[in-house]
Design an enzyme around this catalytic site. Structure first.
Site, PDB file in Angstrom:
ATOM      1  N   LYS A  42      54.389 150.106  14.355  1.00 41.77           N
ATOM      2  CA  LYS A  42      54.477 151.364  15.120  1.00 41.77           C
ATOM      3  C   LYS A  42      53.147 152.128  15.053  1.00 41.77           C
ATOM      4  CE  LYS A  42      56.224 153.624  10.989  1.00 41.77           C
ATOM      5  NZ  LYS A  42      57.416 154.060  10.247  1.00 41.77           N
ATOM      6  N   ARG A 135      67.292 162.163   7.880  1.00 41.28           N
ATOM      7  CA  ARG A 135      66.446 162.042   9.064  1.00 41.28           C
ATOM      8  C   ARG A 135      67.342 161.367  10.094  1.00 41.28           C
ATOM      9  NH1 ARG A 135      60.617 159.034   8.515  1.00 41.28           N
ATOM     10  NH2 ARG A 135      61.876 157.252   9.136  1.00 41.28           N
ATOM     11  N   HIS A 167      67.096 153.887   5.243  1.00 40.72           N
ATOM     12  CA  HIS A 167      65.684 154.099   4.879  1.00 40.72           C
ATOM     13  C   HIS A 167      65.608 154.988   3.637  1.00 40.72           C
ATOM     14  CE1 HIS A 167      61.436 153.941   5.727  1.00 40.72           C
ATOM     15  NE2 HIS A 167      61.317 155.196   6.109  1.00 40.72           N
ATOM     16  N   ARG A 223      61.309 145.755   5.447  1.00 40.09           N
ATOM     17  CA  ARG A 223      60.466 146.268   6.545  1.00 40.09           C
ATOM     18  C   ARG A 223      59.162 146.785   5.961  1.00 40.09           C
ATOM     19  NH1 ARG A 223      65.304 149.244   6.922  1.00 40.09           N
ATOM     20  NH2 ARG A 223      64.089 151.078   6.293  1.00 40.09           N
ATOM     21  N   TYR A 267      28.911 174.563   9.857  1.00 42.74           N
ATOM     22  CA  TYR A 267      29.498 175.868  10.192  1.00 42.74           C
ATOM     23  C   TYR A 267      29.905 176.651   8.945  1.00 42.74           C
ATOM     24  CZ  TYR A 267      30.053 174.024  14.966  1.00 42.74           C
ATOM     25  OH  TYR A 267      29.842 173.510  16.207  1.00 42.74           O
ATOM     26  N   CYS A 314      32.757 168.705  11.569  1.00 45.59           N
ATOM     27  CA  CYS A 314      32.764 169.259  12.925  1.00 45.59           C
ATOM     28  C   CYS A 314      33.582 168.360  13.849  1.00 45.59           C
ATOM     29  CB  CYS A 314      31.333 169.376  13.444  1.00 45.59           C
ATOM     30  SG  CYS A 314      30.235 170.287  12.336  1.00 45.59           S
ATOM     31  N   ASP A 316      32.615 166.440  16.283  1.00 47.18           N
ATOM     32  CA  ASP A 316      31.987 165.159  16.638  1.00 47.18           C
ATOM     33  C   ASP A 316      31.149 164.553  15.530  1.00 47.18           C
ATOM     34  OD1 ASP A 316      32.766 165.964  19.316  1.00 47.18           O
ATOM     35  OD2 ASP A 316      30.990 167.253  19.227  1.00 47.18           O
TER      36      ASP A 316
HETATM   37  C1  LIG Z   1      57.473 153.220   9.133  1.00 47.01           C
HETATM   38  C2  LIG Z   1      58.750 152.642   8.666  1.00 47.01           C
HETATM   39  C3  LIG Z   1      58.753 151.565   7.769  1.00 47.01           C
HETATM   40  C4  LIG Z   1      57.523 151.022   7.096  1.00 47.01           C
HETATM   41  O1  LIG Z   1      57.254 151.806   5.950  1.00 47.01           O
HETATM   42  P1  LIG Z   1      56.029 151.425   4.967  1.00 47.01           P
HETATM   43  O2  LIG Z   1      56.151 152.424   3.884  1.00 47.01           O
HETATM   44  O3  LIG Z   1      54.798 151.592   5.778  1.00 47.01           O
HETATM   45  O4  LIG Z   1      56.248 150.034   4.543  1.00 47.01           O
HETATM   46  C5  LIG Z   1      59.968 150.982   7.459  1.00 47.01           C
HETATM   47  N1  LIG Z   1      61.113 151.455   8.006  1.00 47.01           N
HETATM   48  C6  LIG Z   1      61.136 152.512   8.846  1.00 47.01           C
HETATM   49  C7  LIG Z   1      62.418 152.985   9.381  1.00 47.01           C
HETATM   50  C8  LIG Z   1      59.958 153.153   9.191  1.00 47.01           C
HETATM   51  O5  LIG Z   1      60.001 154.194  10.016  1.00 47.01           O
END
Ligand SMILES: *Cc1c(COP(=O)(O)O)cnc(C)c1O
Length: 393
Positions: A42, A135, A167, A223, A267, A314, A316
């Site tokens: 992602k 979430r 998660h 994951r 700055y 800054c 750039d």
């Molecule tokens: C981004 C994400 C992951 C990956 O997490 P990492 O900590 O980068 O391994 C796994 N599951 C879900 C639902 C995520 O949003």
């Protein structure tokens, strides 16, 4: 030898490093059981390039690819990605039909979302349960009705439920009590799903930190995002696995000049030299994702030394202390990289600006040009005249 001039500022991604990390993760989770590996790409592959990162991950044996949105999934398919692909963040009216036609597994959080997906016909859908993150995902009070609705849609042939997942809240803190609590809650959810008659192919809970630190959370699939890019998901807690950071951010020095004691820099003159020195101008700034908080905090690598950023970042450009040296314009500046040469890493930058390495690599972009190298197949990838594959951006 003449070629195109190296980019003013570029993100160099080593695809061999991604493959190397994916192999390490796959071997790690397969050590005892046939656990499968999803690599998460992602947010443009955490800044490494979604399509290229996914291809490297599949090459190295990733069983699944994961993305947040349907648009990301469809972009991967359009680029030729095949194989199991899951997305998990959609809003009403999203292109569920397009996702189903492209063979993308969707995720539902609510019965309403499940109904919208079922209306397409033939969807592969995974059910996300909230085990404590608060979430996405169905809250515990809704699990039974959520699973019953899914089972009814499945019995009617409208969907196939391919997974159930959740998660973690704090997998980067192995002693955090939520880890045990969420794992127990997830097992309860799986038992309820079984009672409802669901037989998903995959149950999954672990991200990178849990994949590495918590084997009991592996279930059928893990994951992994950040670890696939070679960054440490749990700094201070992760054993040495030999992961290799895949991203190097580098630029070419624009100018260098002497600076006298008493002169202020950038700055607001938030830094004033207390002795004679010299400074260099690096052509990348917060408009390119260099954190503004790096002013007077992070360092870059020029001619074999770390050079602190002086004054404010800054839009750039940033100014760095060259300690009295005057390297010529065009000299390589490494903002961060794998750390092999002593250069700062994305983790060093994260600590300097009080964030996580995820944010450092994912936000870098803007006018940086991304280029891909492959240290397993390229003969000469460490010099300034890298001419391998041109990146896209
Ligand atoms: C981004 C994400 C992951 C990956 O997490 P990492 O900590 O980068 O391994 C796994 N599951 C879900 C639902 C995520 O949003």
């Amino acid at each position: 030898m003449t070629g195109p001039a190296p980019a003013r500022a570029e993100i160099v991604v080593d695809l061999a490093a991604i493959r190397h990390n994916v192999r390490i993760l796959r071997d790690l989770v397969r050590a005892d059981e046939p656990v499968r590996l999803m690599v998460v790409v992602k947010a443009d592959g955490y800044g490494h390039g979604m399509v290229e990162a996914a291809a490297a991950a599949r090459d190295a044996g990733a069983d699944w690819i994961g993305v947040a949105t349907i648009d990301e999934a469809l972009a991967l398919r359009a680029a030729g990605d095949r194989g199991p692909l899951l997305c998990w963040l959609s809003a009403p009216g999203d292109d569920f039909a397009g996702a189903v036609a492209a063979g993308v597994d969707l995720t539902a959080y609510t019965v309403a979302e499940l109904d919208e997906i079922a209306a397409v016909g033939g969807a592969h859908v995974q059910l996300k349960v909230d085990t404590g993150l608060s979430r996405g995902g169905a809250p515990r009070a809704d699990w039974a009705s959520f699973f019953a609705a899914a089972a009814a849609h499945e019995a009617a042939g409208r969907v196939r439920v391919t997974g159930i997942w959740s998660h973690f809240v704090a997998s980067d803190e192995p002693a955090h009590p939520m880890n045990d609590a969420q794992e127990a809650a997830f097992r309860e959810a799986l038992a309820l799903a079984e009672e409802a008659g669901l037989e998903p192919e995959v149950a999954h809970l672990a991200n990178s930190a849990a994949a590495i630190l918590r084997p009991s959370s592996h279930f059928d699939l893990v994951r992994c995002g950040i670890a696939a890019y070679g960054l440490d998901p749990a700094p201070g807690a992760t054993p040495r696995l030999g992961l290799r950071p895949a991203m190097t951010a580098r630029a070419r020095l624009v100018m260098s000049k002497p600076l006298a004691a008493g002169d202020g820099v950038s700055y607001g003159h938030t830094w004033v030299a207390d002795h004679d020195t010299s400074v260099g101008l690096v052509p990348a700034g917060y408009g390119d994702g260099v954190p503004r908080a790096a002013g007077n905090a992070a360092s870059v690598w020029v001619e074999d030394s770390r050079r602190p950023i002086r004054g404010r970042v800054c839009m750039d450009q940033v100014v760095v202390d060259l300690h009295g040296e005057l390297p010529p314009p065009g000299t390589e500046v490494v903002l961060f990289g794998p750390g092999d040469r002593g250069e700062p890493t994305a983790q060093d930058w994260a600590e300097a600006v009080d964030t996580i390495s995820y944010e450092v690599v994912t936000r870098l972009g803007g006018r940086f040009v991304r280029r891909y190298i492959d240290t397993e197949t390229d003969s000469d990838v460490d010099s300034d005249d890298q001419t391998s594959e041109e990146g896209t951006r």
